[in-house]
Design a protein around this motif. Structure first.
Motif, PDB file in Angstrom:
ATOM      1  N   GLU A 209       1.002  -1.377  -0.129  1.00  0.00           N
ATOM      2  CA  GLU A 209       0.100  -0.051   0.086  1.00  0.00           C
ATOM      3  C   GLU A 209       0.992   1.306   0.054  1.00  0.00           C
ATOM      4  O   GLU A 209       1.921   0.910   0.354  1.00  0.00           O
ATOM      5  N   LEU A 210       0.253   2.289  -0.442  1.00  0.00           N
ATOM      6  CA  LEU A 210       1.089   3.505  -0.426  1.00  0.00           C
ATOM      7  C   LEU A 210       1.347   4.035   1.050  1.00  0.00           C
ATOM      8  O   LEU A 210       0.541   4.098   1.708  1.00  0.00           O
ATOM      9  N   THR A 211       2.579   4.929   1.120  1.00  0.00           N
ATOM     10  CA  THR A 211       2.750   5.567   2.318  1.00  0.00           C
ATOM     11  C   THR A 211       1.873   7.030   1.716  1.00  0.00           C
ATOM     12  O   THR A 211       1.685   7.246   0.919  1.00  0.00           O
ATOM     13  N   GLY A 212       2.055   8.120   2.870  1.00  0.00           N
ATOM     14  CA  GLY A 212       1.522   9.320   2.563  1.00  0.00           C
ATOM     15  C   GLY A 212       2.555  10.002   1.409  1.00  0.00           C
ATOM     16  O   GLY A 212       1.990  10.666   0.467  1.00  0.00           O
ATOM     17  N   LEU A 213       3.772   9.822   1.464  1.00  0.00           N
ATOM     18  CA  LEU A 213       4.711  10.334   0.439  1.00  0.00           C
ATOM     19  C   LEU A 213       4.482   9.600  -0.782  1.00  0.00           C
ATOM     20  O   LEU A 213       4.273  10.270  -1.861  1.00  0.00           O
ATOM     21  N   GLY A 214       3.949   8.345  -0.926  1.00  0.00           N
ATOM     22  CA  GLY A 214       3.687   7.521  -1.999  1.00  0.00           C
ATOM     23  C   GLY A 214       2.491   8.112  -2.513  1.00  0.00           C
ATOM     24  O   GLY A 214       2.457   8.379  -3.883  1.00  0.00           O
ATOM     25  N   GLN A 215       1.268   8.713  -1.798  1.00  0.00           N
ATOM     26  CA  GLN A 215       0.127   9.212  -2.227  1.00  0.00           C
ATOM     27  C   GLN A 215       0.560  10.550  -2.965  1.00  0.00           C
ATOM     28  O   GLN A 215      -0.081  10.756  -4.122  1.00  0.00           O
ATOM     29  N   SER A 216       1.347  11.120  -2.441  1.00  0.00           N
ATOM     30  CA  SER A 216       1.836  12.510  -3.068  1.00  0.00           C
ATOM     31  C   SER A 216       2.251  12.403  -4.388  1.00  0.00           C
ATOM     32  O   SER A 216       2.076  13.167  -5.240  1.00  0.00           O
ATOM     33  N   LEU A 217       2.974  11.132  -4.741  1.00  0.00           N
ATOM     34  CA  LEU A 217       3.656  11.072  -5.994  1.00  0.00           C
ATOM     35  C   LEU A 217       2.502  10.297  -6.761  1.00  0.00           C
ATOM     36  O   LEU A 217       2.464  10.521  -8.151  1.00  0.00           O
ATOM     37  N   HIS A 218       1.524   9.454  -6.507  1.00  0.00           N
ATOM     38  CA  HIS A 218       0.545   8.795  -7.103  1.00  0.00           C
ATOM     39  C   HIS A 218      -0.132   9.708  -7.915  1.00  0.00           C
ATOM     40  O   HIS A 218      -0.431   9.558  -8.962  1.00  0.00           O
ATOM     41  N   GLN A 219      -0.481  11.028  -7.278  1.00  0.00           N
ATOM     42  CA  GLN A 219      -1.236  12.073  -7.948  1.00  0.00           C
ATOM     43  C   GLN A 219      -0.582  12.437  -9.318  1.00  0.00           C
ATOM     44  O   GLN A 219      -1.201  12.214 -10.656  1.00  0.00           O
ATOM     45  N   LEU A 220       0.644  12.510  -9.104  1.00  0.00           N
ATOM     46  CA  LEU A 220       1.507  12.629 -10.708  1.00  0.00           C
ATOM     47  C   LEU A 220       1.394  11.567 -11.632  1.00  0.00           C
ATOM     48  O   LEU A 220       1.278  11.755 -12.892  1.00  0.00           O
ATOM     49  N   MET A 221       1.751  10.388 -10.775  1.00  0.00           N
ATOM     50  CA  MET A 221       1.892   9.273 -11.947  1.00  0.00           C
ATOM     51  C   MET A 221       0.546   8.742 -12.585  1.00  0.00           C
ATOM     52  O   MET A 221       0.413   8.517 -13.636  1.00  0.00           O
ATOM     53  N   TYR A 222      -0.533   8.969 -11.759  1.00  0.00           N
ATOM     54  CA  TYR A 222      -1.745   8.690 -12.450  1.00  0.00           C
ATOM     55  C   TYR A 222      -2.072   9.702 -13.600  1.00  0.00           C
ATOM     56  O   TYR A 222      -2.769   9.255 -14.662  1.00  0.00           O
ATOM     57  N   GLY A 223      -1.914  10.961 -13.314  1.00  0.00           N
ATOM     58  CA  GLY A 223      -1.721  11.933 -14.390  1.00  0.00           C
ATOM     59  C   GLY A 223      -1.354  11.677 -15.414  1.00  0.00           C
ATOM     60  O   GLY A 223      -1.603  11.700 -16.688  1.00  0.00           O
TER      61      GLY A 223
END
Lengths: 143, 143
Positions: free
Chosen positions: B104-118
């Motif tokens: 699962e994502l950490t908070g830090l991972g979540q913040s990058l997820h936005q960009l990657m999903y984009g």
DNA sequence: CGGAATCCTAACCGATACTG
DNA sequence: CAGTATCGGTTAGGATTCCG
């Protein structure tokens, strides 16, 4: 209705393309743009930070080469070519002596610039945190 | 004031790190995250589209493997390890028989997820346009 | 100045076999 | 199930040289 909004385009793309699928062309496109030099070139050719609202950014080959410290001329040329082919940048040759070549983003390139600039900012903003995480991970594995 | 806002963090990072510089650690981090599998894993582990507001996404190794069609187990494991080391994902081992491993994502991972999903969405949304640009470029070179 | 072409090495990465 | 380990082919990409 030949023209579609960005939302409509996304909606249709959702039906046609899925980068999670191996054979999907969008998977290859994602691979293509998931590249350090693509990110840095796109970041350099956009207007952000101090340059916001200053009109389109135009840079010469040598300027780009200096801005992207450490890039080999092979990688720079190769990446620029593929970006031009994909319609993300416009290459303009001025037949002076010696020749002058400039690069600038297309509208399509601008739309990707936003994301790429975001990635560059993310890397810079979270470098410390990532570094700390690595140290913790490595020392934990030590024991 | 030990805690800083995201804006303050960016402001300080701007002074310390610059991915345009060759030796800068953020350049290597940018290189690390500019990867097809990083993008797809981060995209898969986040909550977007139909899953929005559904809580953190937790996936088993085998689920990820199926979702990211065509990924070799070597690349999947290798990429997940590096994401874990960087503190972007959490790996949880449940010692059942056979063993169950979830990510699962950490908070830090979540913040990058936005960009990657984009990025994934961008690739899917603009695939047609890029394809058309390529055809035009290639046929123009023909003559 | 802005490349193209060639050579060459390091790395990436898939396939395969094995394991707790 | 979720890996690790090893091998080997392919490719990325740097260094160098040459060119309009």
């Amino acid at each position: 209705m030949p023209t579609r909004t960005a939302a409509e385009k996304r909606a249709q793309a959702r039906e046609e393309y899925d980068a999670f699928l191996a054979g999907c062309p969008s998977r290859q496109l994602l691979d293509r743009i998931s590249d350090k030099w693509v990110a840095l070139i796109l970041a350099a050719l956009g207007r952000d930070g101090p340059d916001r609202d200053a009109g389109p950014q135009v840079m010469r080959y040598s300027e780009l080469s200096r801005r992207l410290a450490g890039v080999s001329q092979k990688m720079l040329t190769q990446t620029l070519r593929s970006l031009e082919r994909d319609g993300l940048v416009i290459r303009t040759v001025t037949p002076s002596v010696p020749v002058t070549v400039t690069y600038e983003l297309t509208g399509l390139g601008q739309s990707l610039h936003q994301l790429m600039y975001g990635m560059k900012l993310w890397a810079e903003a979270h470098m410390d945190e990532v570094h700390a995480n690595r140290e913790r991970y490595d020392t934990a594995a030590q024991r």
